[in-house]
Design a protein around this motif. Sequence first.
Motif, PDB file in Angstrom:
ATOM      1  N   SER A   1       0.836  -1.203   0.000  1.00  0.00           N
ATOM      2  CA  SER A   1       0.000   0.000   0.000  1.00  0.00           C
ATOM      3  C   SER A   1       0.868   1.249   0.000  1.00  0.00           C
ATOM      4  O   SER A   1       1.888   1.307   0.700  1.00  0.00           O
ATOM      5  CB  SER A   1      -0.919   0.026   1.233  1.00  0.00           C
ATOM      6  OG  SER A   1      -1.810  -1.068   1.233  1.00  0.00           O
ATOM      7  N   LEU A   2       0.455   2.239  -0.765  1.00  0.00           N
ATOM      8  CA  LEU A   2       1.123   3.536  -0.798  1.00  0.00           C
ATOM      9  C   LEU A   2       0.142   4.567  -0.262  1.00  0.00           C
ATOM     10  O   LEU A   2      -0.935   4.784  -0.850  1.00  0.00           O
ATOM     11  CB  LEU A   2       1.548   3.914  -2.215  1.00  0.00           C
ATOM     12  CG  LEU A   2       2.685   3.092  -2.836  1.00  0.00           C
ATOM     13  CD1 LEU A   2       2.165   1.778  -3.404  1.00  0.00           C
ATOM     14  CD2 LEU A   2       3.379   3.888  -3.941  1.00  0.00           C
ATOM     15  N   TYR A   3       0.480   5.168   0.883  1.00  0.00           N
ATOM     16  CA  TYR A   3      -0.385   6.140   1.531  1.00  0.00           C
ATOM     17  C   TYR A   3       0.137   7.553   1.310  1.00  0.00           C
ATOM     18  O   TYR A   3       1.336   7.779   1.176  1.00  0.00           O
ATOM     19  CB  TYR A   3      -0.452   5.862   3.040  1.00  0.00           C
ATOM     20  CG  TYR A   3      -1.185   4.599   3.393  1.00  0.00           C
ATOM     21  CD1 TYR A   3      -2.564   4.605   3.611  1.00  0.00           C
ATOM     22  CD2 TYR A   3      -0.505   3.391   3.504  1.00  0.00           C
ATOM     23  CE1 TYR A   3      -3.238   3.438   3.947  1.00  0.00           C
ATOM     24  CE2 TYR A   3      -1.169   2.219   3.839  1.00  0.00           C
ATOM     25  CZ  TYR A   3      -2.540   2.250   4.060  1.00  0.00           C
ATOM     26  OH  TYR A   3      -3.202   1.097   4.373  1.00  0.00           O
ATOM     27  N   ASN A   4      -0.829   8.507   1.291  1.00  0.00           N
ATOM     28  CA  ASN A   4      -0.497   9.935   1.216  1.00  0.00           C
ATOM     29  C   ASN A   4       0.366  10.288   0.009  1.00  0.00           C
ATOM     30  O   ASN A   4       1.247  11.150   0.081  1.00  0.00           O
ATOM     31  CB  ASN A   4       0.212  10.384   2.505  1.00  0.00           C
ATOM     32  CG  ASN A   4      -0.663  10.208   3.731  1.00  0.00           C
ATOM     33  OD1 ASN A   4      -1.875  10.450   3.676  1.00  0.00           O
ATOM     34  ND2 ASN A   4      -0.068   9.761   4.825  1.00  0.00           N
ATOM     35  N   VAL A   5       0.120   9.609  -1.118  1.00  0.00           N
ATOM     36  CA  VAL A   5       0.810   9.987  -2.354  1.00  0.00           C
ATOM     37  C   VAL A   5       0.024  11.115  -3.009  1.00  0.00           C
ATOM     38  O   VAL A   5      -1.194  11.238  -2.813  1.00  0.00           O
ATOM     39  CB  VAL A   5       0.949   8.777  -3.315  1.00  0.00           C
ATOM     40  CG1 VAL A   5       1.842   7.716  -2.706  1.00  0.00           C
ATOM     41  CG2 VAL A   5      -0.406   8.198  -3.677  1.00  0.00           C
ATOM     42  N   PRO A   6       0.672  11.953  -3.777  1.00  0.00           N
ATOM     43  CA  PRO A   6      -0.030  13.095  -4.368  1.00  0.00           C
ATOM     44  C   PRO A   6      -1.103  12.658  -5.359  1.00  0.00           C
ATOM     45  O   PRO A   6      -0.927  11.689  -6.096  1.00  0.00           O
ATOM     46  CB  PRO A   6       1.087  13.879  -5.062  1.00  0.00           C
ATOM     47  CG  PRO A   6       2.202  12.899  -5.250  1.00  0.00           C
ATOM     48  CD  PRO A   6       2.107  11.949  -4.103  1.00  0.00           C
ATOM     49  N   ASP A   7      -2.223  13.368  -5.347  1.00  0.00           N
ATOM     50  CA  ASP A   7      -3.320  13.101  -6.270  1.00  0.00           C
ATOM     51  C   ASP A   7      -3.139  13.971  -7.503  1.00  0.00           C
ATOM     52  O   ASP A   7      -3.595  15.115  -7.565  1.00  0.00           O
ATOM     53  CB  ASP A   7      -4.660  13.404  -5.590  1.00  0.00           C
ATOM     54  CG  ASP A   7      -5.837  13.229  -6.544  1.00  0.00           C
ATOM     55  OD1 ASP A   7      -5.785  12.299  -7.372  1.00  0.00           O
ATOM     56  OD2 ASP A   7      -6.803  14.019  -6.467  1.00  0.00           O
TER      57      ASP A   7
ATOM     58  N   GLN B   1       6.756  12.308  -1.721  1.00  0.00           N
ATOM     59  CA  GLN B   1       5.912  12.183  -0.537  1.00  0.00           C
ATOM     60  C   GLN B   1       5.201  10.836  -0.561  1.00  0.00           C
ATOM     61  O   GLN B   1       5.070  10.198  -1.607  1.00  0.00           O
ATOM     62  CB  GLN B   1       4.882  13.311  -0.455  1.00  0.00           C
ATOM     63  CG  GLN B   1       3.745  13.221  -1.469  1.00  0.00           C
ATOM     64  CD  GLN B   1       2.728  14.325  -1.299  1.00  0.00           C
ATOM     65  OE1 GLN B   1       2.963  15.449  -1.732  1.00  0.00           O
ATOM     66  NE2 GLN B   1       1.608  14.021  -0.661  1.00  0.00           N
ATOM     67  N   GLY B   2       4.753  10.426   0.614  1.00  0.00           N
ATOM     68  CA  GLY B   2       4.038   9.161   0.721  1.00  0.00           C
ATOM     69  C   GLY B   2       4.783   8.162   1.585  1.00  0.00           C
ATOM     70  O   GLY B   2       5.958   8.347   1.923  1.00  0.00           O
ATOM     71  N   LYS B   3       4.084   7.114   1.963  1.00  0.00           N
ATOM     72  CA  LYS B   3       4.656   6.029   2.754  1.00  0.00           C
ATOM     73  C   LYS B   3       4.235   4.695   2.157  1.00  0.00           C
ATOM     74  O   LYS B   3       3.168   4.585   1.560  1.00  0.00           O
ATOM     75  CB  LYS B   3       4.187   6.126   4.206  1.00  0.00           C
ATOM     76  CG  LYS B   3       4.682   7.354   4.954  1.00  0.00           C
ATOM     77  CD  LYS B   3       4.184   7.343   6.399  1.00  0.00           C
ATOM     78  CE  LYS B   3       4.713   8.562   7.160  1.00  0.00           C
ATOM     79  NZ  LYS B   3       4.232   8.569   8.575  1.00  0.00           N
ATOM     80  N   VAL B   4       5.095   3.696   2.337  1.00  0.00           N
ATOM     81  CA  VAL B   4       4.803   2.342   1.861  1.00  0.00           C
ATOM     82  C   VAL B   4       4.563   1.449   3.069  1.00  0.00           C
ATOM     83  O   VAL B   4       5.375   1.421   4.006  1.00  0.00           O
ATOM     84  CB  VAL B   4       5.959   1.771   1.016  1.00  0.00           C
ATOM     85  CG1 VAL B   4       5.648   0.342   0.583  1.00  0.00           C
ATOM     86  CG2 VAL B   4       6.206   2.657  -0.201  1.00  0.00           C
ATOM     87  N   ARG B   5       3.441   0.742   3.054  1.00  0.00           N
ATOM     88  CA  ARG B   5       3.148  -0.247   4.079  1.00  0.00           C
ATOM     89  C   ARG B   5       2.784  -1.552   3.381  1.00  0.00           C
ATOM     90  O   ARG B   5       2.455  -1.560   2.200  1.00  0.00           O
ATOM     91  CB  ARG B   5       1.996   0.214   4.973  1.00  0.00           C
ATOM     92  CG  ARG B   5       2.276   1.530   5.715  1.00  0.00           C
ATOM     93  CD  ARG B   5       1.056   2.005   6.465  1.00  0.00           C
ATOM     94  NE  ARG B   5       1.287   3.303   7.091  1.00  0.00           N
ATOM     95  CZ  ARG B   5       0.328   4.049   7.643  1.00  0.00           C
ATOM     96  NH1 ARG B   5      -0.912   3.595   7.650  1.00  0.00           N
ATOM     97  NH2 ARG B   5       0.615   5.212   8.174  1.00  0.00           N
ATOM     98  N   HIS B   6       2.826  -2.616   4.134  1.00  0.00           N
ATOM     99  CA  HIS B   6       2.480  -3.895   3.502  1.00  0.00           C
ATOM    100  C   HIS B   6       1.851  -4.828   4.522  1.00  0.00           C
ATOM    101  O   HIS B   6       1.975  -4.632   5.746  1.00  0.00           O
ATOM    102  CB  HIS B   6       3.707  -4.541   2.855  1.00  0.00           C
ATOM    103  CG  HIS B   6       4.906  -4.629   3.749  1.00  0.00           C
ATOM    104  ND1 HIS B   6       5.038  -5.595   4.711  1.00  0.00           N
ATOM    105  CD2 HIS B   6       6.023  -3.858   3.813  1.00  0.00           C
ATOM    106  CE1 HIS B   6       6.192  -5.428   5.331  1.00  0.00           C
ATOM    107  NE2 HIS B   6       6.821  -4.385   4.814  1.00  0.00           N
ATOM    108  N   GLY B   7       1.163  -5.831   4.006  1.00  0.00           N
ATOM    109  CA  GLY B   7       0.505  -6.811   4.846  1.00  0.00           C
ATOM    110  C   GLY B   7       0.753  -8.219   4.334  1.00  0.00           C
ATOM    111  O   GLY B   7       0.802  -8.454   3.119  1.00  0.00           O
ATOM    112  N   THR B   8       0.949  -9.154   5.249  1.00  0.00           N
ATOM    113  CA  THR B   8       1.185 -10.550   4.878  1.00  0.00           C
ATOM    114  C   THR B   8       0.082 -11.415   5.483  1.00  0.00           C
ATOM    115  O   THR B   8      -0.843 -10.918   6.128  1.00  0.00           O
ATOM    116  CB  THR B   8       2.558 -11.010   5.378  1.00  0.00           C
ATOM    117  OG1 THR B   8       2.614 -10.830   6.798  1.00  0.00           O
ATOM    118  CG2 THR B   8       3.670 -10.203   4.735  1.00  0.00           C
ATOM    119  N   GLN B   9       0.199 -12.722   5.280  1.00  0.00           N
ATOM    120  CA  GLN B   9      -0.789 -13.671   5.796  1.00  0.00           C
ATOM    121  C   GLN B   9      -2.189 -13.321   5.310  1.00  0.00           C
ATOM    122  O   GLN B   9      -3.145 -13.291   6.076  1.00  0.00           O
ATOM    123  CB  GLN B   9      -0.746 -13.713   7.321  1.00  0.00           C
ATOM    124  CG  GLN B   9       0.618 -14.030   7.911  1.00  0.00           C
ATOM    125  CD  GLN B   9       1.155 -15.380   7.430  1.00  0.00           C
ATOM    126  OE1 GLN B   9       0.431 -16.361   7.425  1.00  0.00           O
ATOM    127  NE2 GLN B   9       2.411 -15.407   7.001  1.00  0.00           N
TER     128      GLN B   9
END
Length: 598
Positions: free
Chosen positions: A264-270, A329-337
């Motif tokens: 997931s990429l959060y707070n990326v420019p629109d 700008q922006g942050k990268v998050r991720h999820g497993t399982q």
Amino acid sequence: MSIIVQKFGGTSVATAEKIRNAASRAIAAKKAGHQVVVVVSARGKKTDELVDLATEITGTPSPREMDVLLSTGEQETIALMAMAIHTLGEKAVSLTGPQIGIMTDEASTKARIRQIKTGRIHDLLDAGNIIVAAGFQGHDQIGNITTLGRGGSDTTATALAAVLNASLCEIYTDVEGVFTTDPRIVAEARQVHQISYDEMLELASLGAGVMHSRSIEFAKKYRVPLRVRPSFNEGSGTLISLQPLDPTPVVTGVALVKNELRVSLYNVPDRPGVMSLIFEKMAARKIPIDLVVQDIAEGGTAEISFTVPKDDFAEAVTAAEEAVEILGQGKVRHGTQLAKVSIVGSGMQTHTGVAAQLFQTLASHGINVLMISTGDIKISVLIDADRALDAVKAIHNDFGLDKLEIPKPHVGESLKGVSVETHPLDEKREREVVLRLANMEDIVVSDVIVDTTQARVTIKNLVDKAGIAANLFSVVAEGGVMVDMIVQNVSQKGRTNITFTIPANDLEKCLKLVKNAVEMDGEVTLTHDAEIAKISVAGIGLRSHTGVGEKMFRTLSDHDINILLVGASEMRMTAVINKSQANAAEKALCEMFLGPEI
């Protein structure tokens, strides 16, 4: 005289007895009045044995020499099969890929077909021979042996069926046919006797291992009926053809993809170009992006999530971080399982309430939905992996697939339970197909579609709990509103957003229904937009061709067209944009994918 192509996989020719059984099937087809081409794989675990042997010699074998080595597996099988046919009293000739005339590009171990010369095949068939052809292989323009990669024998069979204008292509395997879901998960899974190309493509892309997507692409493109048949009995298997059964079941199958990993990429420019950049970074690494979700932007920023196969996860995270660095700008998050559960069926195009029923089933079993993405004939949800099997069993039962009565098709003449239609040989068609084979496996976009009749509804900051989507879409369906595209992104701080599109004429009615269905606390907001357009590129295998999304979003970005929502399936890549930009988007995408004359 009609031509039938029969393909036997490795388990179907693993022993002398099984080879004789396969030979008997080919002879039966010939005695029924058909010309027969048999395509075979390497026997049993032969390919694995050859790979292991190569690694004992060197840790870095040359791709060219691996092609030479691995092609011997099929060469062994064709010789044994031809011998078996001879001992049973029929004429047969074995041919390697190069002897057939299958020419490919130069990509060792993963070559793509460029041309098939059919003159020798026709001459041998007309002389009364059964052709025994080596699957999985061909040669490049300077004579090097090449192999076609994963699913290569299926690809050989369906490509030959296409170029020879075959009446039927039979794929013999170690299963009874296509089932409503994996029988190893749900004992009550039912065999499906007929399914459309589109449904099978979606199921194949979702992990149904009966056939590889590439071969179904060939069959759909050239309208070759496929029948998946068991090699161990006389079962009729499953017919894969242009149309599903009539009446069409609303849902044909339930598929499960385990070990989905989310990025997931959060707070990326629109702004235009963001999605293009992300897909460019993924395409550069040949990473197939699967379930794609982009939220409606708020405060000038957007949130984008997608899933990738486990093996591509590390590369995908690196690519996403590179994109964020370039964007500034922006942050990268991720999820497993995580796991993806999908329902597929042509009937859902004309039935309201399918999504609501799916969400209600999950909610009643306490299974929370993390992401939602929809296509024309598919709804996919991302859930916790430890609830995946429960979800598949519940959905299969709730949609009545364990009781599904699908009549066997009756088309044309019968050949021991195999229905075929006689196609007269058409030399003009054959020439056209051969000419098109040069680009058969390139990125294929057959159409650009614009829909300006939709409106968007977005509910933000809903409390994220099991049942929220079920309640929302149940109310909307009961109100007679047909929901098209649904997007739900991963929740943050216990809140989630749901966006969907509906016919614009139903917008006012839908908004009233939503207000009745959703608890509008101080944080929940409801917005809508009747000035949107859905722009789609349609074709075959778009999800697996990583360059389609990159080209589509780059083209839109180059024309300063911002993307509001994104959806993807095996046959369509869709972006929701501002209605005022629909004509410019359509023109630009037509020029990119279909040529300037469109």
